[in-house]
Design a protein around this motif. Sequence first.
Motif, PDB file in Angstrom:
ATOM      1  N   ILE A 250      33.397  29.468  44.408  1.00 39.38           N
ATOM      2  CA  ILE A 250      34.305  29.877  43.333  1.00 39.38           C
ATOM      3  C   ILE A 250      35.055  31.144  43.740  1.00 39.38           C
ATOM      4  N   TRP A 251      36.182  31.381  43.070  1.00 39.84           N
ATOM      5  CA  TRP A 251      37.079  32.488  43.428  1.00 39.84           C
ATOM      6  C   TRP A 251      37.425  33.312  42.186  1.00 39.84           C
ATOM      7  N   PRO A 252      36.451  34.010  41.597  1.00 42.23           N
ATOM      8  CA  PRO A 252      36.713  34.730  40.340  1.00 42.23           C
ATOM      9  C   PRO A 252      37.393  36.092  40.515  1.00 42.23           C
ATOM     10  N   HIS A 253      37.341  36.658  41.712  1.00 42.04           N
ATOM     11  CA  HIS A 253      37.920  37.986  41.966  1.00 42.04           C
ATOM     12  C   HIS A 253      37.284  39.051  41.074  1.00 42.04           C
ATOM     13  N   THR A 254      35.963  39.125  41.127  1.00 43.75           N
ATOM     14  CA  THR A 254      35.199  40.183  40.471  1.00 43.75           C
ATOM     15  C   THR A 254      33.890  40.346  41.219  1.00 43.75           C
ATOM     16  N   ASP A 255      33.362  41.569  41.245  1.00 39.31           N
ATOM     17  CA  ASP A 255      32.021  41.771  41.808  1.00 39.31           C
ATOM     18  C   ASP A 255      30.967  41.843  40.716  1.00 39.31           C
ATOM     19  N   MET A 256      31.386  41.744  39.444  1.00 36.63           N
ATOM     20  CA  MET A 256      30.476  41.760  38.288  1.00 36.63           C
ATOM     21  C   MET A 256      29.755  43.103  38.134  1.00 36.63           C
ATOM     22  N   LEU A 257      30.220  44.123  38.821  1.00 33.46           N
ATOM     23  CA  LEU A 257      29.565  45.427  38.793  1.00 33.46           C
ATOM     24  C   LEU A 257      30.348  46.411  37.940  1.00 33.46           C
ATOM     25  N   LEU A 258      29.700  47.519  37.615  1.00 34.21           N
ATOM     26  CA  LEU A 258      30.325  48.618  36.893  1.00 34.21           C
ATOM     27  C   LEU A 258      31.010  49.560  37.867  1.00 34.21           C
ATOM     28  N   HIS A 259      32.187  50.041  37.485  1.00 39.43           N
ATOM     29  CA  HIS A 259      32.900  51.026  38.289  1.00 39.43           C
ATOM     30  C   HIS A 259      33.467  52.113  37.384  1.00 39.43           C
ATOM     31  N   ASP A 260      33.450  53.325  37.885  1.00 40.98           N
ATOM     32  CA  ASP A 260      34.072  54.454  37.197  1.00 40.98           C
ATOM     33  C   ASP A 260      35.584  54.289  37.299  1.00 40.98           C
ATOM     34  N   MET A 261      36.231  54.101  36.159  1.00 41.09           N
ATOM     35  CA  MET A 261      37.676  53.878  36.144  1.00 41.09           C
ATOM     36  C   MET A 261      38.456  55.123  35.743  1.00 41.09           C
TER      37      MET A 261
ATOM     38  N   THR B  30      32.669  56.177  31.356  1.00 41.39           N
ATOM     39  CA  THR B  30      33.873  55.937  32.160  1.00 41.39           C
ATOM     40  C   THR B  30      33.799  54.635  32.947  1.00 41.39           C
ATOM     41  N   GLU B  31      32.709  53.899  32.803  1.00 37.56           N
ATOM     42  CA  GLU B  31      32.497  52.703  33.610  1.00 37.56           C
ATOM     43  C   GLU B  31      32.850  51.427  32.841  1.00 37.56           C
ATOM     44  N   TRP B  32      33.404  50.480  33.573  1.00 36.06           N
ATOM     45  CA  TRP B  32      33.701  49.143  33.059  1.00 36.06           C
ATOM     46  C   TRP B  32      33.310  48.119  34.113  1.00 36.06           C
ATOM     47  N   ARG B  33      32.941  46.942  33.667  1.00 38.93           N
ATOM     48  CA  ARG B  33      32.714  45.834  34.604  1.00 38.93           C
ATOM     49  C   ARG B  33      34.051  45.360  35.161  1.00 38.93           C
ATOM     50  N   THR B  34      34.088  45.078  36.456  1.00 36.97           N
ATOM     51  CA  THR B  34      35.292  44.515  37.056  1.00 36.97           C
ATOM     52  C   THR B  34      35.605  43.178  36.385  1.00 36.97           C
ATOM     53  N   PRO B  35      36.750  43.049  35.736  1.00 35.03           N
ATOM     54  CA  PRO B  35      37.044  41.783  35.061  1.00 35.03           C
ATOM     55  C   PRO B  35      37.450  40.707  36.062  1.00 35.03           C
ATOM     56  N   PRO B  36      37.052  39.454  35.847  1.00 37.93           N
ATOM     57  CA  PRO B  36      37.541  38.370  36.699  1.00 37.93           C
ATOM     58  C   PRO B  36      39.054  38.246  36.572  1.00 37.93           C
ATOM     59  N   LEU B  37      39.701  37.925  37.673  1.00 39.85           N
ATOM     60  CA  LEU B  37      41.157  37.772  37.665  1.00 39.85           C
ATOM     61  C   LEU B  37      41.604  36.320  37.611  1.00 39.85           C
ATOM     62  N   TRP B  38      40.659  35.363  37.759  1.00 40.27           N
ATOM     63  CA  TRP B  38      41.117  33.972  37.753  1.00 40.27           C
ATOM     64  C   TRP B  38      41.763  33.642  36.412  1.00 40.27           C
ATOM     65  N   GLY B  39      42.880  32.949  36.494  1.00 43.89           N
ATOM     66  CA  GLY B  39      43.641  32.582  35.306  1.00 43.89           C
ATOM     67  C   GLY B  39      44.580  33.646  34.800  1.00 43.89           C
ATOM     68  N   ILE B  40      44.596  34.835  35.423  1.00 45.82           N
ATOM     69  CA  ILE B  40      45.373  35.942  34.861  1.00 45.82           C
ATOM     70  C   ILE B  40      46.871  35.645  34.874  1.00 45.82           C
ATOM     71  N   GLY B  41      47.312  34.836  35.837  1.00 43.26           N
ATOM     72  CA  GLY B  41      48.728  34.487  35.899  1.00 43.26           C
ATOM     73  C   GLY B  41      49.171  33.524  34.821  1.00 43.26           C
ATOM     74  N   LEU B  42      48.238  32.965  34.070  1.00 45.63           N
ATOM     75  CA  LEU B  42      48.556  32.032  32.991  1.00 45.63           C
ATOM     76  C   LEU B  42      48.451  32.687  31.619  1.00 45.63           C
ATOM     77  N   THR B  43      48.293  33.991  31.581  1.00 46.84           N
ATOM     78  CA  THR B  43      48.086  34.687  30.310  1.00 46.84           C
ATOM     79  C   THR B  43      49.249  34.484  29.351  1.00 46.84           C
ATOM     80  N   GLN B  44      50.470  34.624  29.832  1.00 42.35           N
ATOM     81  CA  GLN B  44      51.628  34.434  28.964  1.00 42.35           C
ATOM     82  C   GLN B  44      51.661  33.016  28.407  1.00 42.35           C
ATOM     83  N   GLN B  45      51.392  32.054  29.249  1.00 42.81           N
ATOM     84  CA  GLN B  45      51.425  30.654  28.829  1.00 42.81           C
ATOM     85  C   GLN B  45      50.371  30.346  27.768  1.00 42.81           C
ATOM     86  N   VAL B  46      49.168  30.876  27.947  1.00 43.52           N
ATOM     87  CA  VAL B  46      48.064  30.569  27.031  1.00 43.52           C
ATOM     88  C   VAL B  46      48.090  31.462  25.797  1.00 43.52           C
ATOM     89  N   SER B  47      48.270  32.754  26.002  1.00 46.28           N
ATOM     90  CA  SER B  47      48.099  33.724  24.923  1.00 46.28           C
ATOM     91  C   SER B  47      49.406  34.206  24.299  1.00 46.28           C
TER      92      SER B  47
END
Length: 517
Positions: free
Chosen positions: A423-434, A450-467
């Motif tokens: 799979i190709w989710p483009h996330t490490d599922m870890l917390l990072h100081d942003m 200050t930390e957030w989980r790296t969000p997956p990027l799969w599907g991000i290019g379809l955001t306008q179409q879906v949302s």
Amino acid sequence: MQKTSSLFVAVCLGASFGAFALTHATAQTDRYAAVSEDPHLDVIPRTDVEAARIAAVVAPPQDFTKPQQFEELSGGAATVRVKPDADAFSQPSGNIGFEQELEFKVGNGLFRKIWVSSPSSTLASDGLGPLYNARSCQRCHIKDGRGHPPEEGAENAVSMFLRVSIPDEAAGIADIQDYLGTAPDPTYGTQLQDFALPGLPAEYRFQVDYVERPVTLADGTVVTLRDPTYTAADLGYGPLHPEAMLSPRVAPQMIGLGLLEAIPAADILALADPDDADGDGISGRPNIVWSGEFDRPMLGRFGLKAGMATVMEQSAGAFAGDIGISNPLFPDPFGECSTIQDACRNAPHGDGDERGFEIDQAGLDLVVFYSRNLGVPARRDVGDPQVLRGKQVFHDTGCASCHQPSFVTHRLNDQPEQSFQLIWPHTDMLLHDMGPGLADNRPEAVANGTEWRTPPLWGIGLTQQVSGHTMFLHDGRARSLLEAILWHGGEAQAARDRVVDMPKPDRDALLTYLESL
């Protein structure tokens, strides 16, 4: 908060309750040994040969003149064709069987179901509230995509709410199983609800105000960022605790959750570098959470700070907190009503019929099956020269240090849709100081303010179409992918600055690559 967080890590990693210490000399494998297992999965262990093959497959690319093998299949065999409409995120896994597709559709019905207040003649659908943010799962996760953040001046939030809590020291938290990094606000609990049943006041009115701030890129391009301020206005039950911390949350997209859940915890933990031992400035670390489902510490995977370990717990928590629906994991019939909110706790509820809870285990299982099997759409234009150039820029800039492109899921006995998929989710599922710009200053389990989980990027290019919008980040403040990048700070500051300084053709290629995901 650091003192308490360290205590929790030590306990979760197998230290005795009388010795709360975690030395920096602890080996990485030992440090996270207690959460490296996956009790939620029926795993067939990998062979040494498989492990070697997987390591080669997920290694960083060396050739950017052509796509990697199977790169267009973002969800492996579970990948679905891209629909040309807003239903692109609402399809079942591409490798699902006929009987399982029927189960998926029934789960979809429950996900979309509008809950009503009790007492009601529709006994299978009563139990709403008494306090709530939405009347169905679909009302927040619209079309299974991102929520709709409110515009400035809107009367209430759409698909967005404020988490609230106080420092655990202020509440005297002692039981490690109740540890969340923070404690509930004595009056308002852990989440503010902006709707209530008739006769009860809502807890608050969501308010956001923006200050615009220009950022000038090296080529002279000016990008305007929106700096938000969030207010819990018109509080219905008196003031918040003086030390209350608020955190805005927009509902995230739903695709690929079962695949993310099937990534071996050990593979995620192998990417952790909490002390930045390799000196690259990236020090991702796992969130470690207490699982009520399995009565043990586990790797956090879901939620914007990875505060939930499984799709089951994430779903059950949303039923309770967002809709006020009791279930086997969150059994209170009054949802989030605190002990101070007497009228709320004593309001009619839907428990006590043959379901036992307002949604029973059978219903919850169907919603979880649906959520696990929302298919990830295929990549577009993976071989386009502009996309390939953007992919190289993505790696050269350092984006892949957190947005890990690929994993191979566990081989599973009972979940063929998620079993052994590249799979190709483009996330490490870890917390990072942003950094301070994105900080909510509210801890959650091991995650700090200050930390957030790296969000997956799969599907991000379809955001306008879906949302129907392109609003990104945890609170929707970014109105484009470029704005989202420019908000990166902390560990991502260097990568962000490279984007600011790069020539426009490279920046355009990077954005084209992201839009292909």
